[in-house]
Design a protein around this motif. Structure first.
Motif, PDB file in Angstrom:
ATOM      1  N   ALA A 204     -45.441  31.685 -87.576  1.00 24.14           N
ATOM      2  CA  ALA A 204     -46.271  32.863 -87.632  1.00 24.14           C
ATOM      3  C   ALA A 204     -45.677  34.317 -87.391  1.00 24.14           C
ATOM      4  O   ALA A 204     -44.375  34.290 -86.890  1.00 24.14           O
ATOM      5  CB  ALA A 204     -47.317  32.658 -86.770  1.00 24.14           C
ATOM      6  N   PRO A 205     -46.117  35.483 -88.066  1.00 29.74           N
ATOM      7  CA  PRO A 205     -45.600  36.543 -87.485  1.00 29.74           C
ATOM      8  C   PRO A 205     -45.298  36.886 -85.897  1.00 29.74           C
ATOM      9  O   PRO A 205     -44.011  37.533 -85.734  1.00 29.74           O
ATOM     10  CB  PRO A 205     -46.512  37.629 -88.116  1.00 29.74           C
ATOM     11  N   GLU A 206     -46.316  36.525 -85.275  1.00 32.70           N
ATOM     12  CA  GLU A 206     -45.994  36.835 -83.788  1.00 32.70           C
ATOM     13  C   GLU A 206     -44.826  35.983 -83.292  1.00 32.70           C
ATOM     14  O   GLU A 206     -44.120  36.603 -82.300  1.00 32.70           O
ATOM     15  CB  GLU A 206     -47.145  36.835 -83.063  1.00 32.70           C
ATOM     16  N   GLN A 207     -44.581  34.774 -83.785  1.00 33.77           N
ATOM     17  CA  GLN A 207     -43.441  33.981 -83.418  1.00 33.77           C
ATOM     18  C   GLN A 207     -42.026  34.526 -83.726  1.00 33.77           C
ATOM     19  O   GLN A 207     -41.239  34.673 -83.133  1.00 33.77           O
ATOM     20  CB  GLN A 207     -43.537  32.590 -83.648  1.00 33.77           C
ATOM     21  N   MET A 208     -42.081  35.041 -85.142  1.00 33.66           N
ATOM     22  CA  MET A 208     -40.932  35.465 -85.873  1.00 33.66           C
ATOM     23  C   MET A 208     -40.463  36.643 -85.089  1.00 33.66           C
ATOM     24  O   MET A 208     -39.270  36.937 -84.728  1.00 33.66           O
ATOM     25  CB  MET A 208     -41.230  35.820 -87.226  1.00 33.66           C
ATOM     26  N   LEU A 209     -41.562  37.593 -84.547  1.00 34.38           N
ATOM     27  CA  LEU A 209     -41.146  38.809 -83.802  1.00 34.38           C
ATOM     28  C   LEU A 209     -40.941  38.480 -82.240  1.00 34.38           C
ATOM     29  O   LEU A 209     -40.764  39.712 -81.679  1.00 34.38           O
ATOM     30  CB  LEU A 209     -42.132  39.760 -84.099  1.00 34.38           C
ATOM     31  N   GLY A 210     -40.939  37.533 -81.812  1.00 29.97           N
ATOM     32  CA  GLY A 210     -40.929  37.177 -80.425  1.00 29.97           C
ATOM     33  C   GLY A 210     -42.003  37.419 -79.468  1.00 29.97           C
ATOM     34  O   GLY A 210     -42.007  37.883 -78.203  1.00 29.97           O
ATOM     35  N   LEU A 230     -50.496  20.967-101.341  1.00 29.01           N
ATOM     36  CA  LEU A 230     -51.447  21.257-102.826  1.00 29.01           C
ATOM     37  C   LEU A 230     -50.453  21.938-103.822  1.00 29.01           C
ATOM     38  O   LEU A 230     -50.831  21.313-104.927  1.00 29.01           O
ATOM     39  CB  LEU A 230     -52.523  22.017-102.426  1.00 29.01           C
ATOM     40  N   ALA A 231     -49.681  23.026-103.579  1.00 33.20           N
ATOM     41  CA  ALA A 231     -49.024  23.597-104.327  1.00 33.20           C
ATOM     42  C   ALA A 231     -47.745  23.071-104.963  1.00 33.20           C
ATOM     43  O   ALA A 231     -47.327  23.118-106.003  1.00 33.20           O
ATOM     44  CB  ALA A 231     -48.725  25.145-103.906  1.00 33.20           C
ATOM     45  N   GLY A 232     -47.346  22.036-104.046  1.00 27.87           N
ATOM     46  CA  GLY A 232     -45.904  21.400-104.539  1.00 27.87           C
ATOM     47  C   GLY A 232     -44.790  22.322-103.556  1.00 27.87           C
ATOM     48  O   GLY A 232     -43.673  21.797-104.009  1.00 27.87           O
ATOM     49  N   ALA A 233     -44.830  23.359-103.201  1.00 26.53           N
ATOM     50  CA  ALA A 233     -43.950  24.394-102.925  1.00 26.53           C
ATOM     51  C   ALA A 233     -44.502  25.378-101.910  1.00 26.53           C
ATOM     52  O   ALA A 233     -45.757  25.595-102.046  1.00 26.53           O
ATOM     53  CB  ALA A 233     -43.098  24.668-103.891  1.00 26.53           C
ATOM     54  N   LEU A 234     -43.591  25.711-101.301  1.00 29.31           N
ATOM     55  CA  LEU A 234     -44.010  27.096-100.439  1.00 29.31           C
ATOM     56  C   LEU A 234     -44.286  28.122-101.248  1.00 29.31           C
ATOM     57  O   LEU A 234     -43.465  28.247-102.322  1.00 29.31           O
ATOM     58  CB  LEU A 234     -43.244  27.453 -99.184  1.00 29.31           C
ATOM     59  N   PRO A 235     -45.040  29.319-101.185  1.00 33.61           N
ATOM     60  CA  PRO A 235     -45.044  30.654-101.728  1.00 33.61           C
ATOM     61  C   PRO A 235     -43.656  31.044-101.912  1.00 33.61           C
ATOM     62  O   PRO A 235     -42.759  31.110-101.022  1.00 33.61           O
ATOM     63  CB  PRO A 235     -45.883  31.423-101.065  1.00 33.61           C
ATOM     64  N   SER A 236     -43.462  31.755-103.281  1.00 32.90           N
ATOM     65  CA  SER A 236     -42.160  32.278-103.442  1.00 32.90           C
ATOM     66  C   SER A 236     -41.844  33.355-102.548  1.00 32.90           C
ATOM     67  O   SER A 236     -40.613  33.591-102.338  1.00 32.90           O
ATOM     68  CB  SER A 236     -42.085  32.636-104.888  1.00 32.90           C
ATOM     69  N   VAL A 237     -42.664  34.251-102.366  1.00 30.03           N
ATOM     70  CA  VAL A 237     -42.449  35.397-101.276  1.00 30.03           C
ATOM     71  C   VAL A 237     -43.102  34.996 -99.893  1.00 30.03           C
ATOM     72  O   VAL A 237     -44.130  34.305 -99.806  1.00 30.03           O
ATOM     73  CB  VAL A 237     -43.058  36.550-101.829  1.00 30.03           C
ATOM     74  N   PRO A 238     -42.202  35.149 -98.810  1.00 30.10           N
ATOM     75  CA  PRO A 238     -42.726  34.470 -97.632  1.00 30.10           C
ATOM     76  C   PRO A 238     -43.982  35.309 -97.289  1.00 30.10           C
ATOM     77  O   PRO A 238     -44.512  36.016 -97.479  1.00 30.10           O
ATOM     78  CB  PRO A 238     -41.910  35.086 -96.509  1.00 30.10           C
ATOM     79  N   ILE A 240     -45.521  35.933 -94.460  1.00 29.87           N
ATOM     80  CA  ILE A 240     -45.411  37.394 -93.510  1.00 29.87           C
ATOM     81  C   ILE A 240     -45.072  38.473 -94.372  1.00 29.87           C
ATOM     82  O   ILE A 240     -45.462  39.562 -93.658  1.00 29.87           O
ATOM     83  CB  ILE A 240     -44.365  37.006 -92.445  1.00 29.87           C
ATOM     84  N   LEU A 241     -44.769  38.627 -95.751  1.00 29.38           N
ATOM     85  CA  LEU A 241     -44.540  39.524 -96.433  1.00 29.38           C
ATOM     86  C   LEU A 241     -45.589  39.971 -97.298  1.00 29.38           C
ATOM     87  O   LEU A 241     -45.820  41.039 -97.782  1.00 29.38           O
ATOM     88  CB  LEU A 241     -43.166  39.560 -97.132  1.00 29.38           C
ATOM     89  N   ALA A 242     -46.168  38.925 -97.623  1.00 34.29           N
ATOM     90  CA  ALA A 242     -47.168  39.056 -98.902  1.00 34.29           C
ATOM     91  C   ALA A 242     -48.169  37.976 -98.922  1.00 34.29           C
ATOM     92  O   ALA A 242     -47.629  36.761 -98.694  1.00 34.29           O
ATOM     93  CB  ALA A 242     -46.608  39.199-100.284  1.00 34.29           C
ATOM     94  N   GLY A 263     -56.690  31.051 -96.591  1.00 33.45           N
ATOM     95  CA  GLY A 263     -56.535  32.604 -96.478  1.00 33.45           C
ATOM     96  C   GLY A 263     -56.479  32.994 -94.824  1.00 33.45           C
ATOM     97  O   GLY A 263     -55.802  33.803 -94.315  1.00 33.45           O
ATOM     98  N   ARG A 264     -57.745  32.413 -94.389  1.00 34.77           N
ATOM     99  CA  ARG A 264     -57.858  32.790 -92.909  1.00 34.77           C
ATOM    100  C   ARG A 264     -56.839  32.236 -92.040  1.00 34.77           C
ATOM    101  O   ARG A 264     -56.435  33.036 -91.132  1.00 34.77           O
ATOM    102  CB  ARG A 264     -59.373  32.437 -92.563  1.00 34.77           C
ATOM    103  N   GLY A 265     -56.428  31.157 -92.210  1.00 38.75           N
ATOM    104  CA  GLY A 265     -55.549  30.401 -91.521  1.00 38.75           C
ATOM    105  C   GLY A 265     -54.218  31.135 -91.557  1.00 38.75           C
ATOM    106  O   GLY A 265     -53.432  31.109 -90.533  1.00 38.75           O
ATOM    107  N   LEU A 266     -53.685  31.776 -92.774  1.00 42.48           N
ATOM    108  CA  LEU A 266     -52.449  32.473 -92.920  1.00 42.48           C
ATOM    109  C   LEU A 266     -52.537  33.839 -92.590  1.00 42.48           C
ATOM    110  O   LEU A 266     -51.706  34.732 -92.955  1.00 42.48           O
ATOM    111  CB  LEU A 266     -52.196  32.268 -94.320  1.00 42.48           C
TER     112      LEU A 266
END
Length: 576
Positions: A204-210, A230-238, A240-242, A263-266
């Protein structure tokens, strides 16, 4: 790691006189995992050695071991069937490298399963996620945040009967909540970005930022794992960026309702996510129930050789959607060939039968997407209230022993009428809600009633709601339906043979009638009020009235969790 410690970790070595190292199962930057045998118990376990930076200062080393001991004790206290249990802990060699001992799980990781099958079935993904939420909520209530949730840390355990369940493991870098106002403590070095514990692409962003973390940090990772399954892969863009592409746009068989949950969970801000893993679990369960109801409709409304033979095709929406048939609670099933997980059910098939007979529950799919179902489609005959015919005749109504609204006793004649044998059910009323976008009663899951309540009387509806239902049903069928009249209700309540009509004097229910407040012939002490509507039923309050005579006047927008309604019709209405 010095030579002495390295020798202690050779296969065949015995740790603390108890655990023989039999095989290296895996290793990484955080440690090594071995399959071990407990020499006294003759039982197989997994042992993980934490390969932390070695503190040169003896005092710092002891401080680190003390922190490890407190956290390991906390982890050992977590008890949940979907968590790989910590059974023991200790330290190895002169460097005192911490280790933990866990259950040894037979199965495959979620990562390996997803590599094999690609996009997993929706019901499988929901079930695994639900199980993750259940066990993590238990951990969170004990002050422990996992911080490193990822498919590699979820094992699909094979059970003796061939089924499997999701097990969450590797709480080894879990963060223990502070006690007594102290700062958070952790087994590993703390710092922002790639150097912080955890796997960056699931952070999560807060964990990435310490920044400070809490259970909502795990909710971010859970939601991302669900998306990836469900998608078979992670989103192509992280993330936390988009914002990722909505999962329903990636797969057309996914209901749009799941976009909102994921969407709420992310959400980038923790306060915008579900407040707890339990809340996320409940949201997914509500979705599962809705999908199960759609499957029931599809299974029971498509005749042989009918609308479609395509698996998952919905006769309501005309689109492919997941078929949910059965639920093996708490488990998923693996194949013999690959131990890959077969689709599991997200809810019990609801086969609803009652005094009114079998009925259908259509238009669920449309409601999931927030769209009103198309009007003009003929209602299945089984969806209509079943009516009983009463001949009417001369009868005595009212009482000489009651309050001013119910006196005096008088004679009148009741014309023949038909009336529904049961109060209108949640399932029947749901059809009306879906087609008209009418406000759903309180206690429903959005626009759908709980699956367990489908054949129970709908309650919490106003007189205005009940009257609107009658008008709608009349329009849909071409017959004239109305609410039961007050005098008809009391006439019926006085009959010994009610021809299958139920709930009239059930203390659990009250019911609206068609009439406003009037004064009985010979009555006095109050004036009629056309702005008040009457509902009838057993009076639970202390008064001299009998249940068959008591009158409840209320405004037409009044609701109560015991208050429902039944419909009536002209005796010429046939075919019921």
């Amino acid at each position: 790691m010095n030579v002495e410690t390295a020798n202690l970790l050779e296969l065949g070595a015995v740790i603390d006189g108890k655990y023989r190292l039999d095989a290296l199962l895996g290793q990484g930057g955080m440690g090594k995992v071995f399959r071990v045998t407990h020499l006294q118990l003759k039982k197989t376990f997994a042992l993980k050695v934490m390969l932390f930076d070695v503190a040169r200062d003896a005092a710092e080393r002891q401080n680190r071991l003390a922190r490890f001991k407190r956290e390991a004790e906390a982890l050992a206290r977590i008890s949940h069937p979907n968590i790989v249990m910590v059974t023991d802990f200790g330290a190895i060699g002169e460097e005192q490298l911490p280790y933990i001992v866990m259950e040894f799980i037979e199965g495959v990781t979620l990562r390996d399963h997803c590599r094999e099958v690609g996009q997993v079935p929706l019901d499988f993904a929901l079930e695994v996620t639900r199980q993750m939420c259940a066990c993590l909520h238990t951990a969170h209530t004990q002050g422990i945040v996992h911080r490193d949730l990822k498919p590699e840390n979820i094992i699909l355990q094979t059970l003796p009967d061939g089924s499997a369940m999701a097990r969450v493991l590797d709480f080894g870098i879990a963060k223990l909540a502070p006690e007594g106002g102290e700062k958070f403590e952790t087994l590993t070095r703390e710092g922002p970005g790639i150097g912080s514990p955890g796997t960056p692409k699931y952070m999560a962003p807060e964990q990435m930022l310490g920044q400070p973390i809490d259970p909502r940090t795990d909710i971010f990772a859970i939601s991302l794992i669900l998306y990836e399954m469900l998608a078979g892969a992670l989103p192509s863009v992280p993330v936390i960026l988009a914002e990722p592409k909505p999962i329903s746009k990636v797969r057309p068989d996914i209901p749009a309702a799941l976009d909102d949950i994921i969407g709420r969970g992310l959400s980038k801000l923790p306060e915008q996510r579900q407040p707890s893993a339990l809340e996320l679990k409940r949201e997914l369960e509500a979705l599962e129930k809705s999908l199960t109801l759609e499957a029931v409709l599809r299974d029971r409304t498509t005749p042989p050789g009918g609308l479609s033979t395509t698996p998952g095709f919905s006769p309501v929406t005309g689109m492919t959607s997941p078929v949910l048939l059965t639920l093996q609670s708490g488990s998923v099933t693996l194949t013999q060939r690959s131990m890959g997980v077969l689709p599991i059910a997200a809810g019990l098939v609801v086969m609803v039968a009652g005094a009114a007979g079998w009925f259908f529950y259509p238009q669920i799919s449309a409601a999931l997407n927030g769209k009103a179902a198309a009007t003009g489609a003929a209602l299945p005959s089984a969806a209509l209230p079943r009516l009983a015919l009463f001949p009417g005749g001369e009868t005595t109504l009212g009482t000489n022993r009651g309050d001013k609204l119910s006196v005096p006793e008088f004679k009148t004649t009741i014309a023949p009428f038909r009336v529904s044998q049961t109060l209108i059910t949640n399932g029947q009323y749901a059809e009306f809600v879906k087609r008209t976008k009418r406000r759903a009663p309180a206690g429903w899951n959005g626009s759908s009633p709980p699956a367990s309540d489908l054949d129970k009387p709908v309650t919490g509806v106003s007189w205005d709601d009940a009257d609107a239902y009658c008008q709608w049903l009349s329009k849909e069928t071409g017959a004239r339906y109305r609410l039961i009249k007050e005098f008809e209700w009391e006439y019926l309540a006085r009959q010994r043979d009610r021809k299958g009509v139920s709930d009239l004097l059930d203390a659990g229910f009250l019911e609206w009638t068609a009439d406003s407040l009037t004064v009985y012939p010979g009555g006095k002490g109050f004036a009629p009020n056309p702005d008040l509507r009457i509902f009838r039923g057993r009076d639970d309050r202390e008064n001299p009235n009998e249940g068959v005579t008591f009158r409840f006047p209320q405004k037409p927008d009044f609701t109560n969790n015991r208050l429902g309604f039944r419909v009536a019709a002209d005796p010429k209405l046939g075919g019921q």
